[in-house]
Motif scaffolding. Structure first.
Motif, PDB file in Angstrom:
ATOM      1  N   ARG A  14       0.800  -1.228   0.000  1.00  0.00           N
ATOM      2  CA  ARG A  14       0.000   0.000   0.000  1.00  0.00           C
ATOM      3  C   ARG A  14       0.834   1.281   0.000  1.00  0.00           C
ATOM      4  NH1 ARG A  14      -3.244  -1.017   4.068  1.00  0.00           N
ATOM      5  NH2 ARG A  14      -4.616  -2.329   2.855  1.00  0.00           N
ATOM      6  N   HIS A  47       1.028   4.789  -3.160  1.00  0.00           N
ATOM      7  CA  HIS A  47       0.368   5.990  -2.642  1.00  0.00           C
ATOM      8  C   HIS A  47      -0.969   5.675  -1.973  1.00  0.00           C
ATOM      9  CE1 HIS A  47       3.427   8.334  -4.571  1.00  0.00           C
ATOM     10  NE2 HIS A  47       3.143   7.793  -5.742  1.00  0.00           N
ATOM     11  N   HIS A  48      -1.059   4.526  -1.324  1.00  0.00           N
ATOM     12  CA  HIS A  48      -2.247   4.162  -0.545  1.00  0.00           C
ATOM     13  C   HIS A  48      -3.521   4.109  -1.388  1.00  0.00           C
ATOM     14  CE1 HIS A  48      -0.082   4.460   3.295  1.00  0.00           C
ATOM     15  NE2 HIS A  48       0.580   5.411   2.682  1.00  0.00           N
ATOM     16  N   ASP A  49      -3.374   3.859  -2.687  1.00  0.00           N
ATOM     17  CA  ASP A  49      -4.554   3.786  -3.538  1.00  0.00           C
ATOM     18  C   ASP A  49      -5.034   2.337  -3.596  1.00  0.00           C
ATOM     19  OD1 ASP A  49      -6.504   4.055  -5.429  1.00  0.00           O
ATOM     20  OD2 ASP A  49      -5.112   4.120  -7.118  1.00  0.00           O
TER      21      ASP A  49
END
Lengths: 257, 329
Positions: free
Chosen positions: B265, B269-271
């Motif tokens: 993650r 970029h935590h997408d």
């Protein structure tokens, strides 16, 4: 030309009437502020306008078509929406959150087409976020986050924008910044319906005020026309003084009526 | 930069691990002989070891890890919560219950598709239940407690079946499923579950863009034009198919679905959308490596893959839970 029209709409949920015979029209070039005490039905009216809830009677139409029948993506290309609570699930980059405003235009994060990238850059610039564009959302202050959400709505490049208390929990400077962003959106040819609790702020920036009480729209007109000591007492139950000498009415609340 | 190199890197690493799985084992094969066997130019014995034993086992491990990694990543995206995972939410346990039922009544022995269908039914019931509960509560704790409840219930039902096992063979079979392993799997086993995995994978992969929108919260996601009902259905069915197929192939293997997405993650970029593919690749890679470790460890009885995964995964789960940003508990 986009026209969002709520005509004689009623909404009843679990026996409680949340909106009664409401009629409001939103067109580009106008900043409309929706006022009223807690529980007056402002958020319900916004949800009706967005087609999230279909009216029990009356009509909510976007350019003549019932808004609840419009495909979600198509509606989202006409109306941007800032809900009251905006909980972010992950510490995403500011740039990505703003890009999600263009979800209905088919945005895939990390692979923005030129038209999307340009809209995102413009929104970041308009909201003074360029310096923060590559920061993660969990490192931002409340005021900065509010600007990010505004940028998200602006990046959608919709003709209309609905915002539910976009200034909640912000300090005065950031409240004005958010209203100036919305004002800018309208001056650029957009139409906005914004729920606010700060009447002074509303009178300062709005073209038109829509007043709600007990699920009913009780007044609709310019700040000069509709803002009065009697109305403040009637709607909010407060004593207020109003100074109408300047370019816009200045209101200050003195205390409970 | 890291983001662009991530998927190719994981792909190459996975292929290398699959190759290594053919090299290593009770009798290590040298590099050239494995290569020759893979190309079909080796002696009968080498061909047999590579094509009938080591390669199918390793590919099954990879498929199971990939299925669990992908379903973990999408469930986390849908429920907006880093702790969501087939194992934690009770999906794997319900799938195991389905598999054990199929074993108990002997369906599994008489029809090859009985086991996967039973496991997938169990998984779909669980994902459907969790997703419908998620409509009414935003509380992560509630969802996880419901997962604990589902797991306990499925565990109790399985214990009941073990109790009444008609023969010791059935009993041993059922216990093997509950521990989780890819030992002695053949390509035939893989082909039986492959269609379900493929269908689940396609469903999840095609709906992953909506998970990005859900980052904004459900109401804002609807506002930007997400058809949330369709997304929810696709994720529930897709994750159920993948988790069920994984259990049908290898039994219950926990925590891969939570560890793999968690590791990738920050690199995307935590997408949630961009984490699906790398989470699948990493999940597969992790299980292939774990299975190699299980095979080369000099233990008298071979360790079960599910046991090793839990021994590593459970502390990782606790660590992720501790580090989780507070607020919506």
């Amino acid at each position: 030309m986009a026209e969002l029209k709520i005509a004689d709409a009623c909404l009843t949920v679990a026996g409680a009437t949340l909106v009664r015979n409401a009629s409001v029209k939103i067109t580009p070039g106008e900043l409309v502020v929706l006022l009223g005490p807690n529980g007056a039905g402002k958020t319900s009216l916004l949800r009706l306008a967005l087609g999230l809830l279909p009216p029990d009677s009356g009509h909510v139409t976007l350019d003549g078509v019932a808004v609840s029948k419009v495909v979600p993506a198509e509606r989202a290309r006409s109306i941007a929406y800032l809900p009251q609570t905006r909980p972010l699930a992950w510490p995403n980059r500011v740039r990505d959150i703003v890009a999600l405003g263009r979800f209905a235009h088919g945005v895939v994060l990390g692979k923005l087409r030129t038209v999307d990238a340009v809209a995102v850059e413009r929104a970041l610039l308009a909201c003074d976020l360029l310096a923060l564009a590559d920061r993660n959302a969990d490192t931002l202050s409340g005021g900065e986050l509010a600007r990010v959400h505004c940028a998200r709505a602006i990046a959608a490049t919709t003709p209309l924008l609905l915002a539910d208390e976009p200034t909640a929990a912000l300090d005065p400077l950031h409240q004005h910044q958010v209203l100036q962003l919305l004002r800018g959106f309208v001056d650029d040819g957009g139409g906005a319906l914004v729920v606010l609790h700060d009447i002074a702020l509303a009178a300062r920036y709005a073209d038109r005020l829509v007043w709600m009480k007990d699920a009913t729209v009780v007044a609709d007109g310019t700040p000069a026309e509709t803002l009065s000591v009697e109305r403040m007492r009637d709607i909010y139950g407060v004593e207020a003084t109003i100074n109408s000498d300047g370019a816009y009415p200045r209101v200050s609340v003195e205390g409970p009526a | 930069m890291i983001e662009r190199a991530l998927n190719p890197f994981l792909l190459v690493a996975s292929l290398a691990a699959l190759f290594a799985a053919c090299l290593l084992g009770s009798t290590p094969l040298p590099f050239e002989r494995v290569l020759a066997a893979l190309l079909g130019q080796a002696s009968g014995g080498d061909q047999l070891v590579v094509w009938q034993i080591r390669l199918p086992r390793a590919i099954c491990g990879f498929a199971v890890g990939a299925a669990l990694g992908a379903s973990g990543a999408v469930l986390q995206g849908l429920l907006r919560n880093p702790l969501a995972e087939p194992g934690v939410l009770g999906v794997s346990a319900c799938a195991s219950l389905g598999a054990v039922v199929a074993l108990y009544y002997g369906f599994a022995a008489s029809w090859a598709y009985a086991m996967p269908l039973a496991a997938i039914s169990g998984a779909l019931l669980a994902t459907g239940f969790i997703a419908s509960v998620a409509l009414y509560t935003q509380s992560v704790v509630t969802l996880i407690l419901i997962g604990v409840g589902l797991s306990s219930f499925a565990g109790a039902a399985m214990s009941l079946l073990l109790n009444f096992a008609p023969t010791p063979f059935t009993l041993a079979d059922m216990i093997n499923w509950m521990l989780g392993s890819v030992a002695n799997r053949s390509f035939t086993d893989l082909w039986v579950v492959a269609p379900f995995m493929l269908l689940g994978g396609v469903l999840l992969f095609s709906s992953r863009r909506g998970l990005s929108a859900l980052t904004l919260g459900e109401e804002a996601a609807i506002g930007v034009g997400l058809n949330i009902k369709r997304l929810r259905l696709a994720v529930v069915v897709g994750a159920g198919l993948l988790a069920g197929a994984a259990v049908a192939l290898a039994g219950a293997i926990g925590f891969v679905g939570i560890v793999a997405p968690h590791l990738v993650r920050p690199l995307v970029h935590h997408d949630p959308a961009r984490s699906v593919l790398p989470a699948a690749l990493l999940g597969g890679l992790l299980l292939v490596i774990a299975d190699i470790v299980v095979r080369v460890l000099p233990t008298t009885t071979e360790l079960k893959l599910g046991v090793v995964a839990a021994l590593i995964g459970a502390p990782a789960f606790a660590w992720i839970a501790l580090r989780r940003r507070g607020g919506d508990g």
